[in-house]
Scaffold this motif. Sequence first.
Motif, PDB file in Angstrom:
ATOM      1  N   ALA A  95       0.867  -1.342  -0.058  1.00 30.23           N
ATOM      2  CA  ALA A  95      -0.009  -0.005   0.022  1.00 30.23           C
ATOM      3  C   ALA A  95       0.746   1.325   0.031  1.00 30.23           C
ATOM      4  N   PRO A  96       0.543   2.164  -0.954  1.00 29.52           N
ATOM      5  CA  PRO A  96       1.520   3.365  -1.014  1.00 29.52           C
ATOM      6  C   PRO A  96       1.307   4.291   0.408  1.00 29.52           C
ATOM      7  N   LEU A  97       0.328   4.196   1.067  1.00 28.52           N
ATOM      8  CA  LEU A  97       0.236   4.976   2.388  1.00 28.52           C
ATOM      9  C   LEU A  97       0.121   4.024   3.665  1.00 28.52           C
ATOM     10  N   VAL A  98       0.720   2.906   3.388  1.00 31.72           N
ATOM     11  CA  VAL A  98       0.792   2.182   4.585  1.00 31.72           C
ATOM     12  C   VAL A  98       1.236   2.837   5.991  1.00 31.72           C
ATOM     13  N   LYS A  99       2.029   3.643   5.863  1.00 35.63           N
ATOM     14  CA  LYS A  99       2.391   4.382   7.033  1.00 35.63           C
ATOM     15  C   LYS A  99       1.187   5.207   7.691  1.00 35.63           C
ATOM     16  N   GLU A 100       0.480   5.367   7.260  1.00 32.29           N
ATOM     17  CA  GLU A 100      -0.971   6.061   7.612  1.00 32.29           C
ATOM     18  C   GLU A 100      -2.231   5.124   7.778  1.00 32.29           C
ATOM     19  N   SER A 101      -1.856   3.804   7.607  1.00 29.90           N
ATOM     20  CA  SER A 101      -2.873   2.641   7.800  1.00 29.90           C
ATOM     21  C   SER A 101      -3.148   2.303   9.187  1.00 29.90           C
ATOM     22  N   LEU A 102      -4.111   1.481   9.452  1.00 36.60           N
ATOM     23  CA  LEU A 102      -4.405   1.059  10.847  1.00 36.60           C
ATOM     24  C   LEU A 102      -2.997   0.149  11.025  1.00 36.60           C
ATOM     25  N   LEU A 103      -2.236   0.638  12.363  1.00 40.39           N
ATOM     26  CA  LEU A 103      -1.088  -0.362  12.572  1.00 40.39           C
ATOM     27  C   LEU A 103      -1.215  -0.628  14.104  1.00 40.39           C
ATOM     28  N   LEU A 104      -0.974  -1.803  14.651  1.00 46.06           N
ATOM     29  CA  LEU A 104      -1.314  -2.492  15.776  1.00 46.06           C
ATOM     30  C   LEU A 104      -0.166  -2.623  16.977  1.00 46.06           C
ATOM     31  N   VAL A 145      10.001  -3.703  13.464  1.00 44.26           N
ATOM     32  CA  VAL A 145       9.046  -4.433  12.876  1.00 44.26           C
ATOM     33  C   VAL A 145       7.751  -3.632  13.322  1.00 44.26           C
ATOM     34  N   VAL A 146       6.890  -3.214  12.130  1.00 44.33           N
ATOM     35  CA  VAL A 146       5.507  -2.719  12.741  1.00 44.33           C
ATOM     36  C   VAL A 146       4.406  -3.795  11.885  1.00 44.33           C
ATOM     37  N   VAL A 147       3.650  -3.846  12.528  1.00 45.31           N
ATOM     38  CA  VAL A 147       2.402  -4.879  11.761  1.00 45.31           C
ATOM     39  C   VAL A 147       1.005  -4.340  12.017  1.00 45.31           C
ATOM     40  N   THR A 161      -3.156 -12.011   4.152  1.00 47.24           N
ATOM     41  CA  THR A 161      -3.792 -10.674   4.095  1.00 47.24           C
ATOM     42  C   THR A 161      -4.530 -10.604   5.431  1.00 47.24           C
ATOM     43  N   VAL A 162      -4.505 -11.232   6.189  1.00 41.31           N
ATOM     44  CA  VAL A 162      -5.448 -11.121   7.640  1.00 41.31           C
ATOM     45  C   VAL A 162      -4.671 -10.089   8.381  1.00 41.31           C
ATOM     46  N   THR A 163      -5.453  -9.240   9.298  1.00 44.03           N
ATOM     47  CA  THR A 163      -4.950  -8.239  10.288  1.00 44.03           C
ATOM     48  C   THR A 163      -3.897  -8.929  11.284  1.00 44.03           C
ATOM     49  N   LEU A 164      -2.945  -8.396  11.207  1.00 48.37           N
ATOM     50  CA  LEU A 164      -1.674  -8.847  12.046  1.00 48.37           C
ATOM     51  C   LEU A 164      -1.921  -7.903  13.512  1.00 48.37           C
ATOM     52  N   THR A 165      -1.909  -8.604  14.554  1.00 44.83           N
ATOM     53  CA  THR A 165      -2.131  -7.728  15.803  1.00 44.83           C
ATOM     54  C   THR A 165      -0.938  -7.634  16.667  1.00 44.83           C
ATOM     55  N   ALA A 166       0.117  -8.261  16.658  1.00 48.48           N
ATOM     56  CA  ALA A 166       1.073  -8.260  17.297  1.00 48.48           C
ATOM     57  C   ALA A 166       2.242  -8.633  16.702  1.00 48.48           C
ATOM     58  N   VAL A 167       3.502  -8.240  17.302  1.00 44.59           N
ATOM     59  CA  VAL A 167       4.550  -9.010  16.742  1.00 44.59           C
ATOM     60  C   VAL A 167       5.710  -8.991  17.930  1.00 44.59           C
TER      61      VAL A 167
END
Length: 374
Positions: free
Chosen positions: A57-66, A75-77, A102-108
């Motif tokens: 995603a081009p705007l991944v740094k502005e997406s829902l991050l957890l 590492v950010v997911v 493509t599932v939502t990743l909640t923790a790392v």
Amino acid sequence: MRYLSFLCISIVSYSKLGKCALFCCLASLSLLVHSQQTGPETKRSDMTVADNQSFLAPLVKESLLLDVAQTNTTVVVGERGHVLVGNLDQQEQLTQVPVPTTVTLTAVDGFGDTFLAVGHDATILRSTDSGQTWEVVFSSVDLDRPFLDVSFINEQEAFAIGGYGLFMRSSDAGKTWEQVQHFSLLSPDDIEYLESLADDPEFYQEELNYIFPHFNRISRRGDAIYLVGEAGLIARSADYGNSWERYDIDYFGSFFDARELSNGQILAVGLRGNMFLRGDDGQWDRIESCITTSLNSIVEQNDDVFVVGNNGVVLSLDPSQLSSNERAQTNNENCSGHIALSKIDSAISSSITNAFMLDGVLSAVSANGIQPVE
């Protein structure tokens, strides 16, 4: 659709599941829409693997991050299998890498060059090259519950926990996993109830599948491991998670994080601004935060301690003041918070699930991506 119902119902019942119910519900909505767009998943034995890798995603740094983890790299997911990898302290070096889900990743979490990421559909990803490439090592839609946290205990031992008491353990740095149950994590009332069903094995097993509380977070300090969840769950293990002691506390809401601080005190945070401290006397005392929204994470950066939560809440905490009974001046809402806490003003209004140092600045992992706090 099953996760949409499961997680959104959680908002009504206790306002946060794992990282935060708002986040997980938003993530579920995103996941539902995305799955409708990309088509069904393909099953391989007991695992599910998406037809395509995660979308870059081009705007991944502005997406829902957890969540975020740092070892020799960062590492950010987040939602839709988004994984960002980069330099420890430079935002421009954080770049998205493709992962086979493509599932939502909640923790790392990470240990050296090895990282583990977990999320919906009971999915566990593993990387052995500092997050550059990933493989799915476990996934099961049939479990019908998400993972909400993952933690290395040492170089080989790791735990992954989640909804309805989902608890899995690895003894080979995340290559393989086995599911375990610890009855000591149940409340005394739940244990008594299960014992009353001993004469009905089928119903006993049915109830056992859903009687455990949601496990939200694992943390470690030295040899002590802490686990928190819903229904006032705070537990400690002193033998690498083989057995657990559940603390008795006069609180029945959800806890979302607990940490043993450098001074030996244990701090726990959770629903609706609730914060509790276990002092040297072994008693749990409520700490007035003057916050009414959920507190999601306790963040330790060098000698600084922060607490982050929904609505952009960031609190700075002075552990040396926690034993004091002093209160700060009364605020505009006629609340006098504990002297050890001070609220940090920032432009962030979205929910914050974690934070880390980036470019020398405390940065939030939030519903609107990575945002500087101050």
